[in-house]
Design a protein around this motif. Structure first.
Motif, PDB file in Angstrom:
ATOM      1  N   PRO A  17       0.818  -1.233   0.000  1.00  0.00           N
ATOM      2  CA  PRO A  17       0.000   0.000   0.000  1.00  0.00           C
ATOM      3  C   PRO A  17       0.843   1.270   0.000  1.00  0.00           C
ATOM      4  CG  PRO A  17      -0.855  -1.586   1.585  1.00  0.00           C
ATOM      5  CD  PRO A  17       0.476  -2.110   1.152  1.00  0.00           C
ATOM      6  N   LEU A  18       1.877   1.327   0.860  1.00  0.00           N
ATOM      7  CA  LEU A  18       2.652   2.565   0.953  1.00  0.00           C
ATOM      8  C   LEU A  18       3.490   2.786  -0.296  1.00  0.00           C
ATOM      9  CD1 LEU A  18       3.643   5.077   2.256  1.00  0.00           C
ATOM     10  CD2 LEU A  18       5.102   3.713   3.776  1.00  0.00           C
ATOM     11  N   LEU A  19       4.096   1.738  -0.819  1.00  0.00           N
ATOM     12  CA  LEU A  19       4.886   1.886  -2.036  1.00  0.00           C
ATOM     13  C   LEU A  19       4.016   2.386  -3.181  1.00  0.00           C
ATOM     14  CD1 LEU A  19       7.830   1.348  -3.009  1.00  0.00           C
ATOM     15  CD2 LEU A  19       7.010  -0.859  -3.827  1.00  0.00           C
ATOM     16  N   GLY A  20       2.841   1.799  -3.323  1.00  0.00           N
ATOM     17  CA  GLY A  20       1.936   2.220  -4.386  1.00  0.00           C
ATOM     18  C   GLY A  20       1.436   3.636  -4.203  1.00  0.00           C
ATOM     19  N   ASP A  21       1.018   3.970  -2.972  1.00  0.00           N
ATOM     20  CA  ASP A  21       0.509   5.320  -2.720  1.00  0.00           C
ATOM     21  C   ASP A  21       1.604   6.370  -2.920  1.00  0.00           C
ATOM     22  OD1 ASP A  21      -1.954   4.265  -2.136  1.00  0.00           O
ATOM     23  OD2 ASP A  21      -1.753   4.437   0.050  1.00  0.00           O
ATOM     24  N   ALA A  22       2.819   6.058  -2.480  1.00  0.00           N
ATOM     25  CA  ALA A  22       3.920   7.001  -2.621  1.00  0.00           C
ATOM     26  C   ALA A  22       4.255   7.234  -4.092  1.00  0.00           C
ATOM     27  CB  ALA A  22       5.145   6.489  -1.872  1.00  0.00           C
ATOM     28  N   ALA A  23       4.271   6.166  -4.877  1.00  0.00           N
ATOM     29  CA  ALA A  23       4.579   6.300  -6.306  1.00  0.00           C
ATOM     30  C   ALA A  23       3.520   7.132  -7.012  1.00  0.00           C
ATOM     31  CB  ALA A  23       4.686   4.918  -6.938  1.00  0.00           C
ATOM     32  N   ARG A  24       2.269   6.862  -6.738  1.00  0.00           N
ATOM     33  CA  ARG A  24       1.193   7.619  -7.393  1.00  0.00           C
ATOM     34  C   ARG A  24       1.195   9.080  -6.964  1.00  0.00           C
ATOM     35  NH1 ARG A  24      -1.679   2.326  -7.153  1.00  0.00           N
ATOM     36  NH2 ARG A  24      -1.959   2.678  -4.912  1.00  0.00           N
ATOM     37  N   ALA A  25       1.495   9.327  -5.688  1.00  0.00           N
ATOM     38  CA  ALA A  25       1.542  10.708  -5.199  1.00  0.00           C
ATOM     39  C   ALA A  25       2.671  11.482  -5.869  1.00  0.00           C
ATOM     40  CB  ALA A  25       1.724  10.717  -3.684  1.00  0.00           C
ATOM     41  N   ALA A  26       3.838  10.841  -6.007  1.00  0.00           N
ATOM     42  CA  ALA A  26       4.974  11.508  -6.641  1.00  0.00           C
ATOM     43  C   ALA A  26       4.692  11.786  -8.112  1.00  0.00           C
ATOM     44  CB  ALA A  26       6.227  10.649  -6.486  1.00  0.00           C
ATOM     45  N   GLU A  27       4.075  10.826  -8.800  1.00  0.00           N
ATOM     46  CA  GLU A  27       3.746  11.028 -10.210  1.00  0.00           C
ATOM     47  C   GLU A  27       2.732  12.152 -10.365  1.00  0.00           C
ATOM     48  OE1 GLU A  27       3.143   8.271 -13.988  1.00  0.00           O
ATOM     49  OE2 GLU A  27       1.556   7.939 -12.524  1.00  0.00           O
ATOM     50  N   ALA A  28       1.727  12.175  -9.503  1.00  0.00           N
ATOM     51  CA  ALA A  28       0.708  13.221  -9.584  1.00  0.00           C
ATOM     52  C   ALA A  28       1.317  14.608  -9.340  1.00  0.00           C
ATOM     53  CB  ALA A  28      -0.403  12.947  -8.576  1.00  0.00           C
TER      54      ALA A  28
END
Length: 274
Positions: A17-28
């Motif tokens: 969950p954290l890896l995915g959320d962090a990646a999406r947040a950085a991309e956004a």
């Protein structure tokens, strides 16, 4: 200059969950690329900060490729002698294919003796193994057929080869970058040789008839101070750094989003006006 973030594929931050959320947040937020580290076998006495929990970097990048759309995906750096050459090439081609050509391939020879021992690899041969693997990697991306251990095989899919960015200290890393790659990835530990290394790299690339190189710096940045951050980015751009990757131990995806936004704002403030 491009800006990126180191995602922690180790320790408590390496949950799905954290890896995915962090990646999406950085991309956004608009960062240019995301990078992960490579450790496969950490001894108990060397596990401070990670508790020995490491996700394999190429598997992690494959996961990130599936949940992002635009952001570059880098490994800084893949320890080349740890893995068989053909398997490594297949992983790299697969990630490049499935990500839509977003892979940034940092490579290195490694240094952790205990990890080499656990993997059954002679560290005295790490340079020779790395060079042989990079020769083979170039051959794989040059044609559909490649010779592997005396057997001709089809190498497909064969997307465009990702840029190879060689990590490590000068002069060895610079020579390897000129021979095999498109650039050099330096760390904070190389700060005292950064300008000299960049000058040597540019000279070598020009002599080899190659384009101006990528220079990637992996280093914590002063992200809590806008003036200091802008000054640091200007300083690094002035000496020839083309990408800077901020590495730090974040708590959650909200912190990643906040830091990513500050980096992007500082990057965009440096961009020439239309």
């Amino acid at each position: 200059m491009k800006v990126g973030l180191y995602l922690r594929n180790m320790g408590p931050q390496s949950t799905r969950p954290l890896l995915g959320d962090a990646a999406r947040a950085a991309e956004a937020a608009g960062v240019d690329d995301l990078w992960v580290a490579d450790h496969l076998a950490v001894a108990p006495e060397d596990s401070q900060g990670s508790d020995g929990r490491y996700l394999e970097p190429l598997a992690t990048l494959a996961f990130l490729a599936g949940i992002t759309e635009r952001v570059g995906l880098g490994v800084g750096v893949l320890i080349v002698p740890y893995r068989p050459a053909l398997l490594t090439a297949k992983w790299i081609a697969s990630i490049q294919e499935l990500s839509g050509d977003r892979l940034l391939l940092g490579v290195g020879v490694g240094w952790m003796e205990k990890e080499f021992r656990a993997l059954g690899v002679d560290p005295r041969r790490r340079g020779a193994i790395t060079d042989a693997t990079l020769v083979f990697l170039h051959a794989c991306f040059a044609g559909d057929e490649v010779d592997a251990n005396g057997q001709t095989v089809l190498f497909r899919p064969r997307p465009p080869r990702p840029p190879i960015i060689v990590g490590g200290a000068p002069p060895h890393a610079i020579r390897r970058a000129v021979r095999f790659g498109e650039g050099w990835i330096a760390t904070g530990a190389h700060a005292d040789v950064l300008e000299v290394g960049i000058a040597s790299l540019r000279e070598g690339m020009a002599a080899a008839g190659k384009p101006a190189p990528e220079v990637v710096l992996l280093q914590p940045l002063p992200v809590e101070d806008d003036d200091r951050l802008a000054s640091r980015l200007a300083e690094l751009a002035g000496i020839g750094v083309t990408r800077v990757i901020h590495a730090w131990r974040y708590r959650d995806a909200e912190e990643v989003a906040r830091v990513a936004a500050r980096l992007v704002a500082a990057r965009d403030a440096r961009a020439p006006s239309a």
